[in-house]
Design a protein around this motif. Structure first.
Motif, PDB file in Angstrom:
ATOM      1  N   SER A  59       0.830  -1.203   0.000  1.00  0.00           N
ATOM      2  CA  SER A  59       0.000   0.000   0.000  1.00  0.00           C
ATOM      3  C   SER A  59       0.869   1.259   0.000  1.00  0.00           C
ATOM      4  N   ALA A  60       1.941   1.243   0.800  1.00  0.00           N
ATOM      5  CA  ALA A  60       2.844   2.404   0.840  1.00  0.00           C
ATOM      6  C   ALA A  60       3.546   2.589  -0.508  1.00  0.00           C
ATOM      7  N   THR A  61       3.945   1.494  -1.138  1.00  0.00           N
ATOM      8  CA  THR A  61       4.634   1.593  -2.437  1.00  0.00           C
ATOM      9  C   THR A  61       3.682   2.091  -3.524  1.00  0.00           C
ATOM     10  N   VAL A  62       2.451   1.578  -3.523  1.00  0.00           N
ATOM     11  CA  VAL A  62       1.456   2.061  -4.485  1.00  0.00           C
ATOM     12  C   VAL A  62       1.236   3.556  -4.301  1.00  0.00           C
ATOM     13  N   SER A  63       1.195   3.999  -3.053  1.00  0.00           N
ATOM     14  CA  SER A  63       1.015   5.425  -2.775  1.00  0.00           C
ATOM     15  C   SER A  63       2.194   6.243  -3.293  1.00  0.00           C
ATOM     16  N   LEU A  64       3.410   5.740  -3.076  1.00  0.00           N
ATOM     17  CA  LEU A  64       4.608   6.459  -3.531  1.00  0.00           C
ATOM     18  C   LEU A  64       4.619   6.643  -5.052  1.00  0.00           C
ATOM     19  N   LEU A  65       4.124   5.621  -5.754  1.00  0.00           N
ATOM     20  CA  LEU A  65       4.199   5.637  -7.220  1.00  0.00           C
ATOM     21  C   LEU A  65       2.912   6.134  -7.878  1.00  0.00           C
ATOM     22  N   ARG A  66       1.924   6.577  -7.074  1.00  0.00           N
ATOM     23  CA  ARG A  66       0.605   6.843  -7.641  1.00  0.00           C
ATOM     24  C   ARG A  66       0.609   7.986  -8.658  1.00  0.00           C
ATOM     25  N   THR A  67       1.480   8.964  -8.464  1.00  0.00           N
ATOM     26  CA  THR A  67       1.492  10.087  -9.414  1.00  0.00           C
ATOM     27  C   THR A  67       2.281   9.748 -10.674  1.00  0.00           C
ATOM     28  N   LEU A  68       3.075   8.676 -10.625  1.00  0.00           N
ATOM     29  CA  LEU A  68       3.891   8.278 -11.782  1.00  0.00           C
ATOM     30  C   LEU A  68       3.241   7.166 -12.602  1.00  0.00           C
ATOM     31  N   THR A  69       2.213   6.529 -12.022  1.00  0.00           N
ATOM     32  CA  THR A  69       1.600   5.368 -12.677  1.00  0.00           C
ATOM     33  C   THR A  69       0.448   5.800 -13.576  1.00  0.00           C
ATOM     34  N   PRO A  70       0.510   5.493 -14.881  1.00  0.00           N
ATOM     35  CA  PRO A  70      -0.636   5.801 -15.758  1.00  0.00           C
ATOM     36  C   PRO A  70      -1.892   5.097 -15.256  1.00  0.00           C
ATOM     37  N   ARG A  71      -2.987   5.815 -15.264  1.00  0.00           N
ATOM     38  CA  ARG A  71      -4.210   5.283 -14.652  1.00  0.00           C
ATOM     39  C   ARG A  71      -4.692   4.002 -15.333  1.00  0.00           C
ATOM     40  N   VAL A  77       0.231  -2.586 -12.392  1.00  0.00           N
ATOM     41  CA  VAL A  77       1.356  -2.134 -11.567  1.00  0.00           C
ATOM     42  C   VAL A  77       1.142  -2.552 -10.109  1.00  0.00           C
ATOM     43  N   GLU A  78      -0.076  -2.385  -9.613  1.00  0.00           N
ATOM     44  CA  GLU A  78      -0.359  -2.768  -8.227  1.00  0.00           C
ATOM     45  C   GLU A  78      -0.148  -4.275  -8.021  1.00  0.00           C
ATOM     46  N   THR A  79      -0.569  -5.065  -8.993  1.00  0.00           N
ATOM     47  CA  THR A  79      -0.372  -6.515  -8.880  1.00  0.00           C
ATOM     48  C   THR A  79       1.120  -6.866  -8.858  1.00  0.00           C
ATOM     49  N   LEU A  80       1.897  -6.192  -9.682  1.00  0.00           N
ATOM     50  CA  LEU A  80       3.346  -6.444  -9.694  1.00  0.00           C
ATOM     51  C   LEU A  80       3.991  -6.058  -8.362  1.00  0.00           C
ATOM     52  N   ILE A  81       3.550  -4.944  -7.811  1.00  0.00           N
ATOM     53  CA  ILE A  81       4.103  -4.506  -6.514  1.00  0.00           C
ATOM     54  C   ILE A  81       3.771  -5.543  -5.429  1.00  0.00           C
ATOM     55  N   PHE A 124      -7.294   2.785  -1.043  1.00  0.00           N
ATOM     56  CA  PHE A 124      -6.688   3.748  -0.106  1.00  0.00           C
ATOM     57  C   PHE A 124      -5.278   4.161  -0.549  1.00  0.00           C
ATOM     58  N   GLY A 125      -4.429   3.196  -0.836  1.00  0.00           N
ATOM     59  CA  GLY A 125      -3.045   3.525  -1.200  1.00  0.00           C
ATOM     60  C   GLY A 125      -2.955   4.390  -2.441  1.00  0.00           C
ATOM     61  N   ASN A 126      -3.898   4.194  -3.348  1.00  0.00           N
ATOM     62  CA  ASN A 126      -3.857   4.908  -4.619  1.00  0.00           C
ATOM     63  C   ASN A 126      -4.327   6.351  -4.522  1.00  0.00           C
ATOM     64  N   SER A 127      -4.821   6.758  -3.356  1.00  0.00           N
ATOM     65  CA  SER A 127      -5.358   8.117  -3.238  1.00  0.00           C
ATOM     66  C   SER A 127      -4.950   8.815  -1.949  1.00  0.00           C
ATOM     67  N   ARG A 132       0.021   7.429   5.535  1.00  0.00           N
ATOM     68  CA  ARG A 132      -1.347   6.997   5.842  1.00  0.00           C
ATOM     69  C   ARG A 132      -1.651   5.669   5.148  1.00  0.00           C
ATOM     70  N   ALA A 133      -1.126   5.484   3.935  1.00  0.00           N
ATOM     71  CA  ALA A 133      -1.339   4.208   3.233  1.00  0.00           C
ATOM     72  C   ALA A 133      -0.689   3.053   4.007  1.00  0.00           C
ATOM     73  N   PHE A 134       0.509   3.301   4.532  1.00  0.00           N
ATOM     74  CA  PHE A 134       1.194   2.273   5.333  1.00  0.00           C
ATOM     75  C   PHE A 134       0.380   1.948   6.583  1.00  0.00           C
ATOM     76  N   LEU A 135      -0.126   3.002   7.245  1.00  0.00           N
ATOM     77  CA  LEU A 135      -0.921   2.799   8.466  1.00  0.00           C
ATOM     78  C   LEU A 135      -2.199   2.014   8.147  1.00  0.00           C
ATOM     79  N   ASP A 136      -2.868   2.397   7.077  1.00  0.00           N
ATOM     80  CA  ASP A 136      -4.103   1.701   6.689  1.00  0.00           C
ATOM     81  C   ASP A 136      -3.807   0.233   6.356  1.00  0.00           C
ATOM     82  N   GLY A 137      -2.730  -0.009   5.598  1.00  0.00           N
ATOM     83  CA  GLY A 137      -2.379  -1.387   5.247  1.00  0.00           C
ATOM     84  C   GLY A 137      -2.045  -2.211   6.471  1.00  0.00           C
ATOM     85  N   THR A 138      -1.293  -1.622   7.386  1.00  0.00           N
ATOM     86  CA  THR A 138      -0.893  -2.350   8.591  1.00  0.00           C
ATOM     87  C   THR A 138      -2.100  -2.745   9.425  1.00  0.00           C
ATOM     88  N   PHE A 139      -3.001  -1.794   9.667  1.00  0.00           N
ATOM     89  CA  PHE A 139      -4.117  -2.093  10.581  1.00  0.00           C
ATOM     90  C   PHE A 139      -5.246  -2.870   9.902  1.00  0.00           C
TER      91      PHE A 139
END
Length: 211
Positions: A59-71, A77-81, A124-127, A132-139
């Motif tokens: 979730s944290a990685t998807v969040s980090l790359l969300r502005t670089l990933t074509p929609r 991309v999320e599946t690969l991560i 969540f991670g994508n937006s 916050r994405a890491f926190l959401d994924g963890t809990f």
């Protein structure tokens, strides 16, 4: 956002993952692994650690790359991560704990297709920002984990008289006639149904009081 607002938002994320929108008893997601690995507490613990590791970092990685990933290719991309982190878990288990890797069988690899992981990364991670994405994924993963551990504890104690492989007084003795059905697939369905019924009843009671 002020520190107080940040704290309030983090608290909301934690409560949502653990209780309000719990992946198992509220959303009924990730049921395959819930049914498959909960016959033994130790197997369940390892599965839970694998899911916490994978979901939080994915979730944290998807969040980090969300502005670089074509929609239009974001799902791939999320599946690969997710697959990247699952492969790390799988390789580590095979290298350092082959017995456990054999016990869990294909269910470690199937974390890639776990609805909870993909759902939280996309919803969540994508937006949201990485923290916050890491926190959401963890809990969200911990919400999944505590339900699985409850189910696994009852199944192993009642079905085998042990907890994490250790004999439990009374249940491991001759006075207790072991409920073998609890470590068989029907036992998983029974326990899951009971857990969902109990926790949802508590939630409904809480919601009624808050109105």
């Amino acid at each position: 956002m002020t520190p107080a607002a940040t704290e309030s938002e983090n608290k909301k994320i934690i409560l949502t993952g653990l209780w309000r929108d719990n992946p198992i008893f509220k959303q009924v997601l990730g049921i395959c692994s819930t049914l498959a690995v909960t016959n033994l507490v130790l197997n369940t613990m390892v599965m839970c650690v694998a899911l916490v590791f994978t979901l939080s970092l994915s979730s944290a990685t998807v969040s980090l790359l969300r502005t670089l990933t074509p929609r239009n290719i974001r799902m791939m991309v999320e599946t690969l991560i997710i697959a990247f982190y699952v492969i790390i878990v799988d390789v580590v288990l095979k290298a350092y704990w082959p017995d456990m890797s054999g016990n869990l069988g294909p269910y470690v690899g199937l974390i890639i297709t776990n609805c909870i992981v993909m759902g939280r990364c996309e919803a969540f991670g994508n937006s949201n920002p990485p923290g916050r994405a890491f926190l959401d994924g963890t809990f969200s993963a911990l919400g999944y984990s505590f339900v699985l551990l409850i189910i696994a504890t009852f199944r192993e104690v009642l079905g085998m008289g042990t907890f994490a492989g250790l004999a439990v007084p009374f249940f491991s003795g001759p006075a207790w006639d072991k409920w073998i059905i609890m470590v068989m697939p029907p036992g998983a369905f029974f326990m899951l149904a009971i857990v969902i019924w109990v926790f949802r009843s508590i939630q409904i009671g809480q919601e009624a009081k808050s109105k």
